[in-house]
Design an enzyme around this catalytic site. Sequence first.
Site, mmCIF file in Angstrom:
data_model
loop_
_atom_site.group_PDB
_atom_site.id
_atom_site.type_symbol
_atom_site.label_atom_id
_atom_site.label_comp_id
_atom_site.label_asym_id
_atom_site.label_seq_id
_atom_site.Cartn_x
_atom_site.Cartn_y
_atom_site.Cartn_z
ATOM 1 N N CYS A 30 5.154 52.610 5.167
ATOM 2 C CA CYS A 30 6.325 51.743 5.306
ATOM 3 C C CYS A 30 6.863 51.390 3.913
ATOM 4 C CB CYS A 30 5.940 50.479 6.062
ATOM 5 S SG CYS A 30 7.284 49.282 6.116
ATOM 6 N N LYS A 90 2.083 4.573 1.629
ATOM 7 C CA LYS A 90 2.085 5.143 2.986
ATOM 8 C C LYS A 90 1.764 6.629 2.878
ATOM 9 C CE LYS A 90 4.472 5.194 7.374
ATOM 10 N NZ LYS A 90 4.399 6.600 7.738
ATOM 11 N N GLU A 128 0.840 -1.199 0.000
ATOM 12 C CA GLU A 128 0.000 0.000 0.000
ATOM 13 C C GLU A 128 0.873 1.246 0.000
ATOM 14 O OE1 GLU A 128 -2.461 -0.186 3.492
ATOM 15 O OE2 GLU A 128 -3.173 -2.189 3.008
ATOM 16 N N ASP A 151 1.025 10.434 3.970
ATOM 17 C CA ASP A 151 1.578 11.334 4.975
ATOM 18 C C ASP A 151 0.492 12.287 5.446
ATOM 19 O OD1 ASP A 151 3.318 12.528 6.652
ATOM 20 O OD2 ASP A 151 4.429 13.620 5.108
ATOM 21 N N TYR A 201 -7.474 2.105 5.656
ATOM 22 C CA TYR A 201 -6.571 1.005 5.312
ATOM 23 C C TYR A 201 -6.361 -0.063 6.379
ATOM 24 C CZ TYR A 201 -3.543 4.366 7.690
ATOM 25 O OH TYR A 201 -3.031 5.254 8.580
ATOM 26 N N CYS A 217 9.211 47.909 13.277
ATOM 27 C CA CYS A 217 9.345 47.426 11.908
ATOM 28 C C CYS A 217 10.800 47.562 11.439
ATOM 29 C CB CYS A 217 8.424 48.216 10.983
ATOM 30 S SG CYS A 217 8.638 47.776 9.252
ATOM 31 N N CYS A 249 3.078 45.567 10.822
ATOM 32 C CA CYS A 249 3.504 46.955 10.744
ATOM 33 C C CYS A 249 2.297 47.699 10.194
ATOM 34 C CB CYS A 249 4.689 47.115 9.782
ATOM 35 S SG CYS A 249 5.000 48.840 9.371
ATOM 36 N N CYS A 283 10.781 50.461 8.597
ATOM 37 C CA CYS A 283 10.422 51.867 8.791
ATOM 38 C C CYS A 283 10.487 52.285 10.256
ATOM 39 C CB CYS A 283 9.023 52.136 8.246
ATOM 40 S SG CYS A 283 7.719 51.372 9.234
ATOM 41 N N LYS A 291 10.313 3.625 3.502
ATOM 42 C CA LYS A 291 10.222 5.057 3.212
ATOM 43 C C LYS A 291 10.851 5.396 1.866
ATOM 44 C CE LYS A 291 8.638 6.826 7.172
ATOM 45 N NZ LYS A 291 9.195 7.935 7.857
HETATM 46 S S1 IVH Z 1 -1.130 0.465 8.808
HETATM 47 C C1 IVH Z 1 -0.592 -1.933 12.363
HETATM 48 N N1 IVH Z 1 -1.172 1.511 6.416
HETATM 49 O O1 IVH Z 1 1.705 5.324 9.319
HETATM 50 C C2 IVH Z 1 -0.392 -1.062 11.234
HETATM 51 N N2 IVH Z 1 -0.454 2.866 8.233
HETATM 52 O O2 IVH Z 1 3.848 4.498 11.290
HETATM 53 C C3 IVH Z 1 -1.026 0.235 11.438
HETATM 54 N N3 IVH Z 1 0.075 5.177 7.611
HETATM 55 O O3 IVH Z 1 0.024 5.706 12.331
HETATM 56 C C4 IVH Z 1 -0.857 1.181 10.365
HETATM 57 N N4 IVH Z 1 -0.356 4.962 5.463
HETATM 58 O O4 IVH Z 1 -0.969 6.916 10.376
HETATM 59 C C5 IVH Z 1 -0.892 1.708 7.723
HETATM 60 N N5 IVH Z 1 -1.317 2.330 4.240
HETATM 61 C C6 IVH Z 1 -1.031 2.517 5.540
HETATM 62 C C7 IVH Z 1 -0.583 3.762 6.040
HETATM 63 C C8 IVH Z 1 -0.305 3.895 7.403
HETATM 64 C C9 IVH Z 1 0.031 5.796 6.420
HETATM 65 C C10 IVH Z 1 0.491 5.843 8.865
HETATM 66 C C11 IVH Z 1 -0.494 5.652 10.000
HETATM 67 C C12 IVH Z 1 0.302 5.067 11.148
HETATM 68 C C13 IVH Z 1 1.698 5.316 10.722
HETATM 69 C C14 IVH Z 1 2.533 4.164 11.251
#
Ligand code: IVH
Length: 675
Positions: free
Chosen positions: A438, A119, A117, A121, A234, A415, A433, A418, A322
Amino acid sequence: MREDSHKLAAQAEKLRDEIDRANYRYHVLDNPEISDAEYDQLMRRLEALEREHPELATPDSPTQRVGAAPSEKFGVVVHRRPMMSLGNAMDAEEMREFDKRVRRLLKSDADVEYVAEVKLDGLGIELVYEDGRLTVGSTRGDGINGEDVTRNIRTIKSVPLRLRCPEHNKSKIPRLLEVRGEVIIPRTGFARLNREREEAGEPVFANPRNAAAGALRQLDPKITASRPLDVFLYAPGVIEGVALKSQWEFLQAIKALGLRVNPLSRVCRGIGAILEYWNEITEKRRELDYEADGVVAKVNSYALQEQLGEVSRSPRWAIAYKFKAQQAETVVEKIEVQVGRIGSLTPVGKLRPVQLAGVTISNTSLHNLDEIRRKDIRERDTVLIERAGDVIPYVIRVTRQGHPRAKPFEMPTHCPECGAAIVHEQGEVGYFCVNANCPARMRESIRHFASKGCLDIEGLGDKLVAQLVEQGLVKELDDLFGLTGEQLAGLERMADKSARNVLDAIAAARKTSLDRFISGLGIRHVGEHTARQLALKFRTMDALAAATEDDLLGVRDIGSEVAHSIREYFDEPRNLKTVKRLIKILEVEPPAQLEGRGAVRDKTFVLTGTLESMTREEAERKIMAAGGRVTSSVSRKTGFVVAGAEPGSKLKKANDLGVRVLDEKGLVSILARDS
Ligand code: IVH
C-alpha cells in the site's frame, strides 16, 4: 517453632511498614527518602518472605495491589451519602453573586471564609476505609450508585491500602472514613501512554480524562496497574470516630492519615481572595502536571455548610469557577481516512481553518469509529473543538448539524489508497489495510525510517516522500540509498541544489547506530526504548533477525506480544530481504555498553529556558534515548533541571528543593557519556 513464626510475622510487618512509608513519601509527599533500588530491594524481600510463608500475606500487604484475576463485570456500590455535583460560575460577576447569596442566607455582612481548591479534570471516586483499611473503591456513577472498582483502585500507588497512624496513635484512626476525590493521569504519563499505544498500533486516547476513565473501568486489574493513574482526595463522605469542624481541618486530617491532597488548596477570606486564587491558578495551569478545568470555592465551616444546605444535588456552599475554555466552533468539511505505517486506519476531520489559542487548526483526529458514532459527527456538521493543555485539539460535540445532514460516517471497506480489502476483527476497535505494498503504508514507513529518532534524514519531507512513492522510485526502504540526482531533479519543485542536499543527507544517514536502525524498521510494538534494549542485547542486526521468541523474551521489558511481533516481522521474506540489503548499505556502529553507566537512565529531567545547540524536542529525544524521562514540573523526585538561556521559575524551584541543575554543556556531556 511458634516463636519462629512470630519472628517471621514481625519481620513481614516491619517490611510492610517500611514499604508503606516509602510509598507515602514518594507518592503522597513527593519527597522520597530512599532510592528506587532500595525500594525494590524491600519489595523483593517481602515477596520472598510471603512466597515461602503464604500464611503471612495479608490483603493490605503492598505485594497484593494487583492480585486478582479479571472480573466479568463490576458490582454496584450505593453511596451512603449521595455524591453531589457543583454549580458553575462562568465569570467573576457570577462568583460575586454566589458570595452575595451565601452571605444573604447566612445573614452575614462579614467576609466568608472559603477553601479554594483546584478543580481537577478527572474521574470522581469514593474510597472507604474501615478501621484504617481500604475496603471499597467506587466510581461516582450517577452520584447515588457507583461501580465497584476496588480492585482497580488498589493498583494506584498513591492510594494507601491502610491509613497511617497520625503520631503513631492508633486511636486517631477513624472507625469509618469515606473520602471522595479524583482519579487522574498526569500529563507526562499520558504522553508516554499515547506514545506507547501509537507504537503498538493501538488507538490513542483523546485526553487524559478519557484515558483515566478507560483505565479505571478495565475488567483486568493488571491493565489498570500498567496505566499511570494518580489520585487527589478532596471531600468527605460519612465519617465516624473523629469530629471535624471544617473543610480545611478535613484536608489536614486526611493528609495526616496518608491520603494525597492537592498542595495548592488554601483558605481564602472573602470572595476577592478567591478571585485572586483563580487568577493565580489560571496562570499556573500550564505548569501543572495534570489537567484542571477551574477552581472550586467551598465555605470552610461545616456548621455553615449545613445551614446553607443544597438544591437539586448541588451544595449551596460550593461553586466551580471554570477556566476560560480554549474552545472554538468550526465546520467539519470532510472526514478522511489516513493509513498508518502498520496499516491502521484513522478517521481525520478536515476542518474549516480556525484560530485556537494562537494556532490555526485545520485537522483533528477523530480517533476511531466508536468515537465518531458516540458523538454522531458527520461531514458539514459544526463542531466545538477544544485544546486542553498542550494536548492536540479534539472534537467535544456537534453544535449544529449540517444541512442537509450528511449520512453517518462509515469506515471504508477498501483502503482509500490502494483499494485492498480492509480487515476488521469483530469486537475490536481497529481497521487495517493489510496490503504490504500500500503506497500510504510505504509513505509512512519511509517517513518513520527517516524521522529524527531513527535514521534522521534531513530534507526528506512529506511531499517529497509522497512523490518518491508515487513515481515508483522507492518501493522498499533500501531504495532510498539508490536514488540518483537525475531522478530527484525530475520531481516537482526540486531544484538541483535541493536534490543534492537530499542526496547528501541520505548518504550521511548511512552511518547510524543499531538502535536507530532497529527502530527505523517500524516493527509493530518496537519503539525507541525497545529498540535500545534489543540493540544492547543482540549487538548486530543479524543476531536480532535470527533470535527466537524465547531469546527475545529474555530481553528487559519485552513480553510475549512484542516478541511475537518481532519474530513475525523477520519471518516475512520481503522484510528480511530489505533488512539484509540495509545491513550491506548502512555502516552500523556497535552499541556502547550502557548498563551500569547511566547517569541519565531512569532519571527525570525538567527543561527550562532556551537551548542553543538543539531544540527542546531534540533534547527530550536524546534524554529518552538514553533511558531518561522528561517531565514538566520540578519536584524532589526530579533528577536534573536543565537550564538554558532565560530559565523560568523552574530553576528557582530546583534550587529551593536542592535538585541538581545542569547547563546546556552539562547536559551534552552527560548525554555523551551515556550514549
Ligand atoms: S467537591 C459537594 N472538589 O467536580 C461537592 N469536586 O462538578 C462535591 N471535582 O463530581 C465535589 N475537583 O468529580 C470537589 N476540588 C474538587 C474537585 C471536584 C474536581 C469534580 C468532582 C465532582 C465534579 C462536580
